[in-house]
Design an enzyme around this catalytic site. Structure first.
Site, PDB file in Angstrom:
ATOM      1  N   HIS A  84       0.822  -1.218   0.000  1.00  0.00           N
ATOM      2  CA  HIS A  84       0.000   0.000   0.000  1.00  0.00           C
ATOM      3  C   HIS A  84       0.853   1.264   0.000  1.00  0.00           C
ATOM      4  CE1 HIS A  84       0.047  -0.166   4.558  1.00  0.00           C
ATOM      5  NE2 HIS A  84      -0.044   1.130   4.430  1.00  0.00           N
ATOM      6  N   ASP A 219       1.188  -7.673   2.249  1.00  0.00           N
ATOM      7  CA  ASP A 219       1.306  -6.231   2.006  1.00  0.00           C
ATOM      8  C   ASP A 219       2.775  -5.793   1.870  1.00  0.00           C
ATOM      9  OD1 ASP A 219       0.853  -3.531   1.795  1.00  0.00           O
ATOM     10  OD2 ASP A 219      -0.557  -3.441   3.470  1.00  0.00           O
ATOM     11  N   SER A 655       3.889   2.439   8.274  1.00  0.00           N
ATOM     12  CA  SER A 655       3.639   1.424   7.257  1.00  0.00           C
ATOM     13  C   SER A 655       4.916   1.133   6.484  1.00  0.00           C
ATOM     14  CB  SER A 655       2.579   1.911   6.271  1.00  0.00           C
ATOM     15  OG  SER A 655       1.317   1.786   6.840  1.00  0.00           O
TER      16      SER A 655
HETATM   17  N1  ARG Z   1      -4.655   0.359   7.342  1.00  0.00           N
HETATM   18  C1  ARG Z   1      -3.380   0.340   6.696  1.00  0.00           C
HETATM   19  C2  ARG Z   1      -2.548   1.522   7.098  1.00  0.00           C
HETATM   20  O1  ARG Z   1      -3.046   2.594   7.313  1.00  0.00           O
HETATM   21  C3  ARG Z   1      -3.502   0.390   5.223  1.00  0.00           C
HETATM   22  C4  ARG Z   1      -3.908  -0.842   4.646  1.00  0.00           C
HETATM   23  C5  ARG Z   1      -4.125  -0.721   3.174  1.00  0.00           C
HETATM   24  N2  ARG Z   1      -5.090  -1.689   2.780  1.00  0.00           N
HETATM   25  C6  ARG Z   1      -6.368  -1.401   2.524  1.00  0.00           C
HETATM   26  N3  ARG Z   1      -7.206  -2.378   2.349  1.00  0.00           N
HETATM   27  N4  ARG Z   1      -6.799  -0.154   2.414  1.00  0.00           N
HETATM   28  O2  ARG Z   1      -1.348   1.447   7.148  1.00  0.00           O
END
Ligand code: ARG
Length: 720
Positions: A84, A219, A655
């Site tokens: 992501h 991811d 992230s």
């Molecule tokens: N919640 C994750 C973050 O903010 C992002 C994940 C991305 N995946 C998704 N399905 N939107 O780091």
């Protein structure tokens, strides 16, 4: 006696980090914190964690793009980060014919790597400049301090700036401006895409599983840093060579068990752990529900189109993912803040603070002043959310509002022909970029819906004067959805933002009058100017006063309990931090236990062929069924471990961060937080907070077995 006990208990949660709470500055790790890390399982010296003379762990950790973390994992500048985080680079490199987002991509040699527009930043050093800053601000009123601080910072960062080597300093106010710390970064601008799994792997579970454990998402994505031949940062050139890093992380495929030490280095974007009860009330009652309601509508309208057509999906994917991510976050945040009674907890602490502050002129009015400040701003906060998340949430309106700067140039008598040309060219380029990602059917509906929601939900006294009357006169009743739809249809049919011939005519002979007549511009400008002319100064006053009070409040908190100060850490602000904890299972609610790993078995359980979020590459299903896990297998489970959870204290911006074992080896990549702890920006929950990490063995399995990119595996230093 009783009273004192309560006071101590309440104070603790604000005074010092509990359990694995804490986002520590790698340079300023106190002896107490370091000793605790060692107790938990760290085998490295302080010098190995952070040093400015020798290579250390911090040299392998980078700011990736605009808001993520990445790590260097080979002697040739190879980067691991999240899927992501690479998402916009991956979708940007994709076309309907070469759909790397959908199908994945691997460079099997360096020549196949794809140029991206990304930059990465390495941390050169950290310098405490508190004294230098405060010496120059001494005795100033708050207003003067606010005016001057930017210049003071700039004078200091100017001294370390080195353009040729791309070195630049950034100063971060810590502890709400009670401390000032400069981080010096080196920026590299030739970053290439090396690999990414198919989206069905990299975003497996989609928004349904986002912010949740158990989680089966692969991811990750892979990039590389390039430099000039002499190792310096330089823009893209075919002659550039892979970076030779000061340090890179070895990769451990030994596996993990419950209780193992885990350390996460990275760039947490923001927390407000010293938020007041007033801030929580505003957030829970107005800010979050407004944002969630507006995004809900926008997302549904986008999604309707995305599932129909892969070309639309590619166009909207990046924007959609970002909007959806924090739609779910803010919804969950308020739910958890309410569930854990964080407002009450803060209020109780504030009462104790007031009792302590009584008779101390510096502190005794802080809470009363907070109350006044919030009372002054609160009536307008909904309108502000509806402008930013509603009106300007239509891509057409959002982009049209940016033409206000062109209007300013057109209206200014001192504008030269050269100024005008520059402004028009910039607007033409921005319009072209907008058109590339514009999906007309969804945007037209978003325009109509958000205009109507603003009309219905926002105090009529705060509407732009005359705007809704105009719609009523031309299109009919404002209580009828059809009115807004008919209006939006006309805006789309008539605006030069969407008509090349009209834009050409305008840009050949631009006038303010022609711009003002454009219906998209007129709409966006009416709402934006309504805000900037009447409310923005109230907002600025509110924010400034909060900053002033916050600095004093925090100073007071520290004075109230000096013994706890060396166990306090500053709020996250996208400066490098280290967090430590353990791999650990948890019990989310009564009778439910969550294991600390997810496995391939679970992927197959969730798999729904052809589904938008839970599909898988056919090859993966086949390899999983054969249990073809190679050297990445978890022998104890006879399965592939795909993800695991740890108690680390992280947040958005982390992230892509490396999860590092006690010996300094990479064991996973942090990519999310769990739902039960979505209140974590404000309050860390010592029982329920978990960081969700993709296991590095799954990353390597995807690269090797699914992607066939042995060349990447061969570059790594594997620890078995
Ligand atoms: N919640 C994750 C973050 O903010 C992002 C994940 C991305 N995946 C998704 N399905 N939107 O780091």
């Amino acid at each position: 006696m009783k009273k004192i006990i309560i006071m101590v208990a309440l104070s603790l949660s604000l005074f010092k980090a509990q359990a694995d709470e804490g986002m520590w500055l790698p340079m300023l790790l106190g002896q107490q914190v370091y000793a605790d890390m060692v107790k938990k399982g760290l085998k490295l010296t302080k010098e190995q964690l952070y040093s400015i003379n020798k290579s250390s762990l911090k040299d392998a950790i980078i700011i990736f793009g605009g808001g993520c973390t990445g790590e260097i994992v080979s002697s040739q500048g190879l980067i691991f980060t999240n899927h992501h985080c690479g998402y916009s680079a991956i979708s940007g490199a994709s076309t309907v014919e070469h759909n790397y987002l959908r199908d994945g991509f691997y460079a099997y040699n360096k020549g196949q790597e794809i140029k991206s527009g990304l930059t990465v930043q390495f941390l050169d050093r950290i310098v405490d400049v508190t004294k230098e800053v405060e010496d120059q601000l001494k005795g100033l009123s708050w207003a003067d301090r606010v005016k001057k601080i930017g210049d003071v910072y700039k004078a200091i960062t100017d001294k370390v700036a080195d353009k040729e080597n791309e070195l630049a300093g950034r100063i971060y106010p810590m502890f709400k401006g009670n401390q000032h710390i400069m981080y010096v970064y080196k920026t590299y601008r030739d970053i290439r895409l090396v690999g990414a799994p198919p989206e069905s792997v990299g975003k497996f579970g989609g928004d349904t599983d986002n912010w949740e454990w158990p989680r089966h998402t692969g991811d990750f994505s892979v990039f590389r840093v390039y430099t000039s031949k002499d190792g310096k940062p330089t823009p893209y050139s075919a002659d550039n060579v892979p970076l030779k890093p000061k340090h890179f992380l070895p990769v451990s495929i030994k596996g993990i068990k419950d209780g193992d030490f885990a350390m996460i280095y990275g760039y947490p974007g923001g927390t407000t752990r010293y938020e007041t009860s007033y801030g929580i009330k505003l957030k829970n009652e107005i800010e979050n529900p407004s944002l969630v309601g507006l995004r809900d509508v926008r997302l549904k309208l986008m999604h309707e189109q995305m599932i129909k057509d892969p070309a639309v999906k590619l166009k909207l994917a990046d924007n959609y993912a970002g909007v959806a991510n924090y739609w779910k976050f803010f919804d969950g945040e308020t739910k958890q803040l309410i569930k854990y009674k964080v407002f009450d907890e803060k209020q109780a602490f504030e009462n104790k603070f007031n009792a302590w502050a009584k008779g101390k002129p510096e502190y005794e009015n802080i809470m009363a002043d907070y109350a006044k400040n919030y009372a002054a701003w609160t009536p307008y906060s909904k309108m502000r959310q509806y402008l930013n998340e509603g009106i300007l949430g239509s891509p057409l309106a959002g982009n049209a509002s940016r033409l206000i700067s062109l209007e300013t140039v057109l209206l200014k008598s001192s504008t030269t022909a050269a100024d005008l040309k520059k402004a028009v060219d910039a607007a033409t380029a921005a319009r072209a970029a907008f058109k590339e990602s514009e999906d007309l059917p969804s945007d037209e509906k978003i325009l109509a819906s958000t205009a109507m929601m603003f009309y219905n939900d926002v105090d009529k006294n705060q509407h732009p004067i005359g705007f809704y009357e105009g719609i009523k006169n031309a299109y009919g009743s404002l209580n009828d959805e059809a009115t807004f739809k008919a209006w939006a249809k006309d805006v789309f049919a008539k605006t030069m933002m969407l008509d090349d011939a009209k834009w050409k005519a305008f840009s050949d002979a631009p006038t303010a009058a022609a711009l003002q007549e454009d219906p998209a511009f007129a709409y966006a400008a009416a709402f934006t100017k309504n805000y900037t002319s009447k409310y923005v100064s109230l907002r600025t006053d509110f924010m400034n006063k909060n900053d002033e009070l916050g600095r004093a409040y925090l100073k007071g908190i520290m004075e109230m309990n000096p013994a706890a100060v060396n166990k306090m850490y500053p709020d996250a602000n996208f400066s490098m931090r280290v967090s430590y904890g353990n791999v650990k299972s948890y019990n989310p609610r009564d009778a439910v236990h969550y294991d600390y790993v997810c496995t391939g078995k679970g992927i197959l359980e969730k798999y729904v062929p052809g589904d938008y979020e839970f599909d898988l590459p056919a090859k993966q299903v086949e390899l999983f069924k054969k249990k073809d896990f190679g050297q990445y297998i978890d022998k104890g489970r006879n399965d592939l471990v795909v993800s695991f959870i740890t108690t680390n204290d992280i947040t958005g911006g982390n992230s892509g961060s490396p999860v590092i074992d006690g010996n300094g080896n990479l064991i996973g990549l942090a990519f999310d937080g769990n739902y039960e702890a979505l209140s974590h920006k404000i309050a860390f929950d010592k029982d329920l907070n978990r960081t969700i990490n993709v296991d590095v063995r799954y990353v390597l399995w995807c690269i090797d077995k699914l992607g066939g990119a042995k060349n990447i595996i061969d570059e790594l230093k594997l620890v078995r």
